[in-house]
Design a protein around this motif. Structure first.
Motif, PDB file in Angstrom:
ATOM      1  N   GLU A  80       0.828  -1.203   0.000  1.00  0.00           N
ATOM      2  CA  GLU A  80       0.000   0.000   0.000  1.00  0.00           C
ATOM      3  C   GLU A  80       0.867   1.259   0.000  1.00  0.00           C
ATOM      4  OE1 GLU A  80      -4.266  -0.044   1.993  1.00  0.00           O
ATOM      5  OE2 GLU A  80      -2.754  -0.874   3.353  1.00  0.00           O
ATOM      6  N   LYS A  81       1.916   1.219   0.823  1.00  0.00           N
ATOM      7  CA  LYS A  81       2.810   2.378   0.895  1.00  0.00           C
ATOM      8  C   LYS A  81       3.660   2.492  -0.369  1.00  0.00           C
ATOM      9  CE  LYS A  81       3.104   2.141   5.939  1.00  0.00           C
ATOM     10  NZ  LYS A  81       3.992   1.958   7.118  1.00  0.00           N
ATOM     11  N   LYS A  82       4.170   1.347  -0.831  1.00  0.00           N
ATOM     12  CA  LYS A  82       5.035   1.367  -2.015  1.00  0.00           C
ATOM     13  C   LYS A  82       4.289   1.848  -3.250  1.00  0.00           C
ATOM     14  CE  LYS A  82       7.871  -1.660  -4.941  1.00  0.00           C
ATOM     15  NZ  LYS A  82       8.369  -3.047  -5.160  1.00  0.00           N
ATOM     16  N   LEU A  83       3.029   1.460  -3.382  1.00  0.00           N
ATOM     17  CA  LEU A  83       2.239   1.792  -4.563  1.00  0.00           C
ATOM     18  C   LEU A  83       1.379   3.041  -4.375  1.00  0.00           C
ATOM     19  CD1 LEU A  83       1.072  -1.814  -5.582  1.00  0.00           C
ATOM     20  CD2 LEU A  83       3.079  -0.555  -6.387  1.00  0.00           C
ATOM     21  N   ILE A  93      -1.739   1.554  -8.985  1.00  0.00           N
ATOM     22  CA  ILE A  93      -2.746   0.663  -9.574  1.00  0.00           C
ATOM     23  C   ILE A  93      -3.763   1.465 -10.372  1.00  0.00           C
ATOM     24  CG2 ILE A  93      -4.632  -0.939  -9.058  1.00  0.00           C
ATOM     25  CD1 ILE A  93      -2.960  -1.981  -6.725  1.00  0.00           C
ATOM     26  N   ARG A  94      -4.219   2.569  -9.807  1.00  0.00           N
ATOM     27  CA  ARG A  94      -5.171   3.427 -10.510  1.00  0.00           C
ATOM     28  C   ARG A  94      -4.556   3.931 -11.823  1.00  0.00           C
ATOM     29  NH1 ARG A  94      -9.958   3.207 -10.646  1.00  0.00           N
ATOM     30  NH2 ARG A  94      -9.482   3.111 -12.851  1.00  0.00           N
ATOM     31  N   PHE A  95      -3.280   4.312 -11.771  1.00  0.00           N
ATOM     32  CA  PHE A  95      -2.581   4.810 -12.962  1.00  0.00           C
ATOM     33  C   PHE A  95      -2.538   3.744 -14.047  1.00  0.00           C
ATOM     34  CE2 PHE A  95       1.431   4.856 -15.344  1.00  0.00           C
ATOM     35  CZ  PHE A  95       1.349   6.087 -15.983  1.00  0.00           C
ATOM     36  N   LEU A  96      -2.147   2.511 -13.678  1.00  0.00           N
ATOM     37  CA  LEU A  96      -2.022   1.435 -14.662  1.00  0.00           C
ATOM     38  C   LEU A  96      -3.367   1.108 -15.300  1.00  0.00           C
ATOM     39  CD1 LEU A  96       0.459  -0.943 -12.799  1.00  0.00           C
ATOM     40  CD2 LEU A  96       0.932   0.492 -14.797  1.00  0.00           C
ATOM     41  N   ILE A  97      -4.412   1.124 -14.510  1.00  0.00           N
ATOM     42  CA  ILE A  97      -5.747   0.856 -15.057  1.00  0.00           C
ATOM     43  C   ILE A  97      -6.151   1.956 -16.028  1.00  0.00           C
ATOM     44  CG2 ILE A  97      -8.202   0.753 -14.451  1.00  0.00           C
ATOM     45  CD1 ILE A  97      -7.360  -0.738 -11.905  1.00  0.00           C
ATOM     46  N   ASP A  98      -5.903   3.193 -15.656  1.00  0.00           N
ATOM     47  CA  ASP A  98      -6.263   4.321 -16.524  1.00  0.00           C
ATOM     48  C   ASP A  98      -5.452   4.331 -17.816  1.00  0.00           C
ATOM     49  OD1 ASP A  98      -8.096   5.172 -14.661  1.00  0.00           O
ATOM     50  OD2 ASP A  98      -6.779   6.693 -13.772  1.00  0.00           O
ATOM     51  N   GLN A  99      -4.218   3.845 -17.763  1.00  0.00           N
ATOM     52  CA  GLN A  99      -3.344   3.898 -18.931  1.00  0.00           C
ATOM     53  C   GLN A  99      -3.513   2.694 -19.865  1.00  0.00           C
ATOM     54  OE1 GLN A  99      -1.280   6.547 -19.794  1.00  0.00           O
ATOM     55  NE2 GLN A  99      -2.481   7.469 -18.136  1.00  0.00           N
ATOM     56  N   GLU A 127       5.029 -12.374 -14.573  1.00  0.00           N
ATOM     57  CA  GLU A 127       5.821 -12.452 -15.795  1.00  0.00           C
ATOM     58  C   GLU A 127       6.777 -13.626 -15.749  1.00  0.00           C
ATOM     59  OE1 GLU A 127       7.934  -8.792 -16.034  1.00  0.00           O
ATOM     60  OE2 GLU A 127       9.210  -9.206 -14.307  1.00  0.00           O
ATOM     61  N   GLU A 128       7.256 -13.997 -16.918  1.00  0.00           N
ATOM     62  CA  GLU A 128       8.204 -15.101 -17.051  1.00  0.00           C
ATOM     63  C   GLU A 128       9.621 -14.556 -17.083  1.00  0.00           C
ATOM     64  OE1 GLU A 128       8.361 -19.083 -19.839  1.00  0.00           O
ATOM     65  OE2 GLU A 128       7.970 -17.152 -20.809  1.00  0.00           O
ATOM     66  N   GLN A 129      10.472 -15.127 -16.228  1.00  0.00           N
ATOM     67  CA  GLN A 129      11.890 -14.775 -16.223  1.00  0.00           C
ATOM     68  C   GLN A 129      12.679 -16.078 -16.310  1.00  0.00           C
ATOM     69  OE1 GLN A 129      12.927 -12.301 -12.889  1.00  0.00           O
ATOM     70  NE2 GLN A 129      11.596 -10.627 -13.518  1.00  0.00           N
ATOM     71  N   GLY A 130      13.196 -16.362 -17.492  1.00  0.00           N
ATOM     72  CA  GLY A 130      13.838 -17.646 -17.708  1.00  0.00           C
ATOM     73  C   GLY A 130      12.805 -18.752 -17.621  1.00  0.00           C
ATOM     74  N   ASP A 131      13.047 -19.707 -16.737  1.00  0.00           N
ATOM     75  CA  ASP A 131      12.097 -20.803 -16.542  1.00  0.00           C
ATOM     76  C   ASP A 131      11.141 -20.550 -15.380  1.00  0.00           C
ATOM     77  OD1 ASP A 131      13.253 -22.240 -18.622  1.00  0.00           O
ATOM     78  OD2 ASP A 131      14.721 -23.204 -17.301  1.00  0.00           O
ATOM     79  N   GLU A 132      11.275 -19.410 -14.731  1.00  0.00           N
ATOM     80  CA  GLU A 132      10.475 -19.131 -13.548  1.00  0.00           C
ATOM     81  C   GLU A 132       9.420 -18.059 -13.802  1.00  0.00           C
ATOM     82  OE1 GLU A 132      12.683 -18.266 -10.063  1.00  0.00           O
ATOM     83  OE2 GLU A 132      13.980 -20.019 -10.218  1.00  0.00           O
ATOM     84  N   LEU A 133       8.414 -18.070 -12.937  1.00  0.00           N
ATOM     85  CA  LEU A 133       7.399 -17.028 -12.949  1.00  0.00           C
ATOM     86  C   LEU A 133       7.612 -16.145 -11.728  1.00  0.00           C
ATOM     87  CD1 LEU A 133       4.159 -19.024 -13.886  1.00  0.00           C
ATOM     88  CD2 LEU A 133       5.671 -17.722 -15.406  1.00  0.00           C
ATOM     89  N   ARG A 134       7.511 -14.844 -11.924  1.00  0.00           N
ATOM     90  CA  ARG A 134       7.697 -13.898 -10.826  1.00  0.00           C
ATOM     91  C   ARG A 134       6.649 -12.793 -10.899  1.00  0.00           C
ATOM     92  NH1 ARG A 134      12.375 -14.657  -8.159  1.00  0.00           N
ATOM     93  NH2 ARG A 134      14.021 -15.890  -9.156  1.00  0.00           N
ATOM     94  N   LEU A 135       6.315 -12.266  -9.746  1.00  0.00           N
ATOM     95  CA  LEU A 135       5.388 -11.147  -9.693  1.00  0.00           C
ATOM     96  C   LEU A 135       6.024  -9.937 -10.375  1.00  0.00           C
ATOM     97  CD1 LEU A 135       2.635 -10.216  -8.402  1.00  0.00           C
ATOM     98  CD2 LEU A 135       4.042  -9.253  -6.572  1.00  0.00           C
ATOM     99  N   ARG A 136       5.273  -9.230 -11.181  1.00  0.00           N
ATOM    100  CA  ARG A 136       5.791  -8.032 -11.842  1.00  0.00           C
ATOM    101  C   ARG A 136       5.894  -6.880 -10.846  1.00  0.00           C
ATOM    102  NH1 ARG A 136       2.650  -6.474 -17.075  1.00  0.00           N
ATOM    103  NH2 ARG A 136       4.735  -5.753 -17.711  1.00  0.00           N
ATOM    104  N   ASP A 137       6.915  -6.071 -11.017  1.00  0.00           N
ATOM    105  CA  ASP A 137       7.050  -4.851 -10.222  1.00  0.00           C
ATOM    106  C   ASP A 137       6.190  -3.795 -10.897  1.00  0.00           C
ATOM    107  OD1 ASP A 137       7.713  -2.646  -8.764  1.00  0.00           O
ATOM    108  OD2 ASP A 137       9.875  -2.748  -9.162  1.00  0.00           O
ATOM    109  N   LEU A 138       5.096  -3.431 -10.272  1.00  0.00           N
ATOM    110  CA  LEU A 138       4.137  -2.535 -10.910  1.00  0.00           C
ATOM    111  C   LEU A 138       4.642  -1.102 -11.011  1.00  0.00           C
ATOM    112  CD1 LEU A 138       0.730  -3.755  -9.407  1.00  0.00           C
ATOM    113  CD2 LEU A 138       2.005  -4.609 -11.380  1.00  0.00           C
ATOM    114  N   THR A 139       5.583  -0.733 -10.168  1.00  0.00           N
ATOM    115  CA  THR A 139       6.115   0.626 -10.240  1.00  0.00           C
ATOM    116  C   THR A 139       6.957   0.766 -11.505  1.00  0.00           C
ATOM    117  OG1 THR A 139       8.077   0.006  -8.957  1.00  0.00           O
ATOM    118  CG2 THR A 139       6.177   0.829  -7.730  1.00  0.00           C
TER     119      THR A 139
END
Length: 243
Positions: A80-83, A93-99, A127-139
């Motif tokens: 919450e603080k980071k985003l 989150i609001r920005f990404l939805i609007d864009q 997202e996919e990074q190599g053979d792994e899946l990782r949470l995307r950094d939304l910032t």
């Protein structure tokens, strides 16, 4: 015996079997409809409300333990603080939805009108990074977009296999999402241990973490981000609000 009496008897002999046949066919049709409803249960988590006051309760319903839910709630508070959630003109989150120009992409992934959003949101948040899946950094992202791995791995196929079944396990969501992050969707669909039948003791989240220990952190981070995103789109004035 008069002609009228004979005609009445003939009519009776003809109409009774026909009426019985119609009644029988109606009963069979009704039974088929009922059986179909039983064969495909509705999503048991469809009624969850994504609001801050229900964060822990929702996460427990996803199949996490009380202790795990506390950890996820802590991650949500940090995010919450980071985003900058709720901060005017700074809410990520609001920005990404609007864009995001393609409204259908957001609706299909986040509104849960066809499939549970906890699975469809994977295509935007992971997202996919190599053979792994990782949470995307939304910032820093310019907008939401569908990730290619989602169509390849097809985690949505886990919904009818693990979630919408008559003998659904209480932690089906935790196990289903764990299969996605471990990239073991085929194994889960085939009910290979640790996604095996509980009757034989082959259904085990501990078994998942033993083979894929990195799944725990990824899964908790995903659920934390997911909850914040769904709070936005299902809240007052949100994208998915229908009333």
């Amino acid at each position: 015996m008069t002609g009228r009496l004979i005609a009445g008897i003939v009519a009776l002999l003809v109409l009774v079997p026909v009426s019985a046949g119609l009644l029988l066919s109606e009963q069979v049709a009704a039974l088929s409809t009922t059986e179909a409803a039983v064969a495909k249960p509705l999503d048991p988590l469809a009624s969850l409300q994504y609001v801050p006051s229900l964060r822990k309760e929702n996460i427990v319903k996803f199949g996490f333990t009380e202790a795990e839910a506390d950890e996820v709630v802590g991650r949500i508070a940090t995010l919450e603080k980071k985003l900058n959630i709720g901060v005017e003109n700074e809410d990520v989150i609001r920005f990404l939805i609007d864009q995001t120009e393609e409204l259908s992409v957001l609706e299909n992934a986040l509104c849960g009108r066809t499939n549970p959003a906890r699975y469809t949101a994977l295509q935007l948040l992971v997202e996919e990074q190599g053979d792994e899946l990782r949470l995307r950094d939304l910032t820093g992202l310019p907008s939401f977009e569908v990730m290619d791995w989602y169509a390849k791995d097809r985690p949505i196929s886990l919904v009818p296999a693990l979630e919408q079944v008559a003998n659904r396990q209480p932690d089906a969501t935790r196990m289903g999402l764990a299969a996605a992050f471990a990239r073991q969707v085929p194994a889960a669909l085939e009910r290979t241990p640790p996604w095996g039948q509980s009757l034989w003791g082959n259904w085990s989240y501990e078994g998942v973490l033993k083979k894929w220990p990195g799944v725990s952190g990824k899964l908790q981070s995903y659920v934390a981000t997911l909850h914040l995103v769904l709070e936005n789109v299902t809240g007052d004035g949100g994208l998915c609000r229908t009333q």
